[in-house]
Motif scaffolding. Structure first.
Motif, PDB file in Angstrom:
ATOM      1  N   ILE A 296     -12.885  31.630  32.698  1.00  0.00           N
ATOM      2  CA  ILE A 296     -11.568  32.124  33.102  1.00  0.00           C
ATOM      3  C   ILE A 296     -10.823  31.063  33.904  1.00  0.00           C
ATOM      4  O   ILE A 296      -9.610  30.863  33.720  1.00  0.00           O
ATOM      5  CB  ILE A 296     -11.707  33.427  33.913  1.00  0.00           C
ATOM      6  N   ALA A 297     -11.536  30.367  34.788  1.00  0.00           N
ATOM      7  CA  ALA A 297     -10.897  29.311  35.577  1.00  0.00           C
ATOM      8  C   ALA A 297     -10.366  28.197  34.670  1.00  0.00           C
ATOM      9  O   ALA A 297      -9.237  27.717  34.845  1.00  0.00           O
ATOM     10  CB  ALA A 297     -11.888  28.748  36.587  1.00  0.00           C
ATOM     11  N   ILE A 298     -11.173  27.806  33.678  1.00  0.00           N
ATOM     12  CA  ILE A 298     -10.730  26.764  32.740  1.00  0.00           C
ATOM     13  C   ILE A 298      -9.526  27.246  31.940  1.00  0.00           C
ATOM     14  O   ILE A 298      -8.532  26.518  31.763  1.00  0.00           O
ATOM     15  CB  ILE A 298     -11.890  26.372  31.802  1.00  0.00           C
ATOM     16  N   GLY A 299      -9.589  28.472  31.462  1.00  0.00           N
ATOM     17  CA  GLY A 299      -8.469  29.018  30.699  1.00  0.00           C
ATOM     18  C   GLY A 299      -7.201  29.152  31.528  1.00  0.00           C
ATOM     19  O   GLY A 299      -6.090  28.937  31.023  1.00  0.00           O
ATOM     20  N   THR A 300      -7.345  29.481  32.807  1.00  0.00           N
ATOM     21  CA  THR A 300      -6.173  29.601  33.681  1.00  0.00           C
ATOM     22  C   THR A 300      -5.519  28.246  33.899  1.00  0.00           C
ATOM     23  O   THR A 300      -4.282  28.126  33.891  1.00  0.00           O
ATOM     24  CB  THR A 300      -6.578  30.223  35.027  1.00  0.00           C
ATOM     25  N   VAL A 301      -6.320  27.213  34.080  1.00  0.00           N
ATOM     26  CA  VAL A 301      -5.776  25.856  34.224  1.00  0.00           C
ATOM     27  C   VAL A 301      -5.011  25.468  32.970  1.00  0.00           C
ATOM     28  O   VAL A 301      -3.907  24.904  33.037  1.00  0.00           O
ATOM     29  CB  VAL A 301      -6.902  24.849  34.524  1.00  0.00           C
ATOM     30  N   ARG A 302      -5.564  25.778  31.816  1.00  0.00           N
ATOM     31  CA  ARG A 302      -4.893  25.444  30.560  1.00  0.00           C
ATOM     32  C   ARG A 302      -3.590  26.244  30.407  1.00  0.00           C
ATOM     33  O   ARG A 302      -2.608  25.747  29.860  1.00  0.00           O
ATOM     34  CB  ARG A 302      -5.835  25.718  29.381  1.00  0.00           C
ATOM     35  N   SER A 303      -3.583  27.468  30.907  1.00  0.00           N
ATOM     36  CA  SER A 303      -2.365  28.269  30.860  1.00  0.00           C
ATOM     37  C   SER A 303      -1.264  27.639  31.703  1.00  0.00           C
ATOM     38  O   SER A 303      -0.093  27.601  31.302  1.00  0.00           O
ATOM     39  CB  SER A 303      -2.653  29.697  31.350  1.00  0.00           C
ATOM     40  N   VAL A 304      -1.632  27.122  32.873  1.00  0.00           N
ATOM     41  CA  VAL A 304      -0.659  26.428  33.723  1.00  0.00           C
ATOM     42  C   VAL A 304      -0.161  25.158  33.034  1.00  0.00           C
ATOM     43  O   VAL A 304       1.034  24.842  33.064  1.00  0.00           O
ATOM     44  CB  VAL A 304      -1.275  26.107  35.098  1.00  0.00           C
ATOM     45  N   GLN A 305      -1.074  24.449  32.398  1.00  0.00           N
ATOM     46  CA  GLN A 305      -0.683  23.227  31.696  1.00  0.00           C
ATOM     47  C   GLN A 305       0.281  23.507  30.554  1.00  0.00           C
ATOM     48  O   GLN A 305       1.147  22.678  30.247  1.00  0.00           O
ATOM     49  CB  GLN A 305      -1.932  22.515  31.165  1.00  0.00           C
ATOM     50  N   ARG A 306       0.166  24.689  29.944  1.00  0.00           N
ATOM     51  CA  ARG A 306       1.090  25.054  28.865  1.00  0.00           C
ATOM     52  C   ARG A 306       2.407  25.618  29.401  1.00  0.00           C
ATOM     53  O   ARG A 306       3.251  26.046  28.639  1.00  0.00           O
ATOM     54  CB  ARG A 306       0.424  26.079  27.935  1.00  0.00           C
TER      55      ARG A 306
END
Length: 507
Positions: A296-306
């Motif tokens: 979830i932490a990795i996915g959240t970072v990627r969401s911010v990057q997008r």
């Protein structure tokens, strides 16, 4: 050639749609098939039902003739409307909650389609729909689903508005997020963070409108906090009643070490609850940390990057603010469950893709993990769906039948105007028996029942019945068994193992 190409396109579209249709039918059958005529017993549910009943009767926002200042009035007002419409039987209330769940899932699917591919949006919606906590909430009279419905109406509207094609949706999103805070106080930080995400969105075509909605949301949230504070301040001047003020008092009394260590500890302890959210099972904290929170932490970072700022800010702001206060139970995670599922799937795929030999397997592994979650959760979901239609539904939980027997004794022997107090399950007994209790605040030391003088004071308030349980929910009642034992005038009426009913001579 054109007709042939068109035929191929139509076929592909049909192939993409049939899984969504099959899933929609399955979820519809599951949720509507889980509508039963019986009440899923819980303390908070009884509180909402009692408040809604009083609102419908014109008694104001009160509990046992005392102003209430703990939960916001949104959901009790909905229950009052149902009662005015003649839909106050539990079957109708359960049907309304299941329809609320289905509407929420529809909004989740629409919102996810603005963020991910349609197939991925369908998978995320399925994970949430077949999660044990979502299905359980659809069978309980709690504010969770009405709040979640408004939250996702707001997020969907903000996502559509910032996409540029539906700017008029922004106002709908602002109103929905404000309304969600009037159903559950816990989503105030989520709404505020979504407003911040709105300001940080990449849309440049409607900046003035975006800024206006962000400001309007901030003003509305501030006004709501002020209104809640003023109401709580007035209510506590009438009589000691529980409010959320003790949470903020505890924050003010923390030292630096507690401020730093508290959120970390709460985050670690939340592990089993996120496992329960999606599977209905428990797990050690460390295992849940690795299986859920890391992806979830990795996915959240990627969401911010997008630059998915609305949903990223809503998720981060909500989790961070609640973890400052306490460990998050699974029902506290429910409003952001779709975002957790989205980031979890994205995080798993990203972790697999880090190893180049398995890169092409990443999407399939993420799908397989999602299917595994649903498979683990499904037995409990089906068990509840069957249990609600069985006659001894009270046996679904060990103490429900004892509660019903105790409430039946109170209802059978009490006279009009009689009141009771109970050292446990006071709200549930009040709803089941139809009797009023006497509110004793959990935050008022001078209200502790400890001496014969206190017993006489209660009798003057109309208390004619005492229910004593070996396990008390609040320190305020801990000496009630001792008091009953020392008072020969208290007559034992019934003994239901965990609940003893005593008759107290009228004043």
């Amino acid at each position: 050639m054109l007709e042939h190409s068109q035929l191929n396109c139509d076929t592909e579209t049909h192939q993409r749609r049939w899984p969504a249709r099959c899933l929609a039918i399955a979820v519809l059958v599951l949720y509507l098939g889980s509508v039963g005529p019986q009440w899923y017993v819980s303390s908070d549910s009884a509180l909402y039902l009692l408040l809604g009943k009083n609102l419908a009767a014109g008694d104001g926002y009160t509990l046992w003739d005392t102003p209430h200042a703990h939960v916001p009035p949104g959901f009790p007002a909905i229950l009052a409307i149902y009662r005015w419409l003649g839909l106050d039987e539990m079957r109708w209330l359960n049907l309304a909650m299941s329809l609320t769940a289905l509407a929420t899932l529809t909004l989740v699917y629409w919102a996810m389609q603005t963020l991910v591919a349609p197939n991925r949006a369908l998978l995320i919606t399925a994970v949430v729909a077949l999660g044990q906590e979502m299905h359980l909430a659809a069978g309980m009279q709690l504010s969770d689903l009405p709040c979640m419905l408004l939250v996702w109406l707001g997020l969907w509207a903000y996502l559509r508005g910032t996409a540029g094609d539906k700017p008029a949706c922004l106002e709908l999103g602002t109103l929905a997020l404000l309304a969600s805070c009037w159903t559950r106080v816990i989503v105030f930080p989520l709404a505020a963070a979504a407003g911040l995400g709105l300001l940080l969105s990449t849309n440049q075509r409607h900046r003035r409108r975006i800024f206006g909605n962000a400001v309007g949301l901030a003003v509305g949230l501030t006004a709501s906090v002020a209104l809640f504070y003023q109401w709580a301040a007035w209510a506590t001047t009438q009589t000691p009643v529980p409010t959320y003020g003790h949470h903020f008092s505890s924050l003010a009394n923390r030292d630096i070490g507690a401020w730093l260590a508290g959120p970390v500890r709460h985050f670690y302890e939340t592990g089993p609850h996120i496992m329960r959210l999606f599977t209905g099972q428990s797990a050690p904290e460390l295992l849940a940390l690795l299986v859920f929170w890391l992806p979830i932490a990795i996915g959240t970072v990627r969401s911010v990057q997008r630059r998915e700022m609305v949903v990223a800010c809503a998720l981060i702001g909500y989790l961070a603010s609640v973890l400052v206060l306490r460990t998050m139970f699974s029902r506290y995670l429910l409003p952001v469950a779709p975002l957790l599922a989205m980031n979890w799937l994205d995080g798993i795929a990203a972790m697999v893709a880090m190893r180049s030999p398995y890169r092409h397997w990443a999407p399939r592994i993420a799908i397989g993990a999602a299917i595994l979650l649903m498979a683990i959760s499904l037995p409990k979901v089906v068990r509840l769906a069957i249990a609600v239609h069985q006659e001894p539904f009270a046996n679904y939980r060990a103490d429900w039948e004892l509660l019903r027997q105790t409430a039946a004794d109170l209802r059978r022997h009490a006279q009009p105007g009689d009141r009771f107090i109970s050292s446990r399950a006071q709200r549930q007994l009040s709803w089941l028996s139809g009797m009023a209790s006497t509110p004793l605040s959990g935050h008022a030391p001078n209200a502790v029942v400890a001496t014969p003088a206190d017993l006489d004071r209660l009798r003057k308030k109309g208390v004619c019945w005492l229910v004593v349980a070996p396990e008390t929910e609040h320190a305020i009642y801990q000496r009630l068994p001792e008091l009953v034992a020392q008072s020969p005038e208290c007559q034992l009426l019934a003994d239901h193992s965990k609940f003893r009913v005593y008759r107290l001579p009228r004043h």
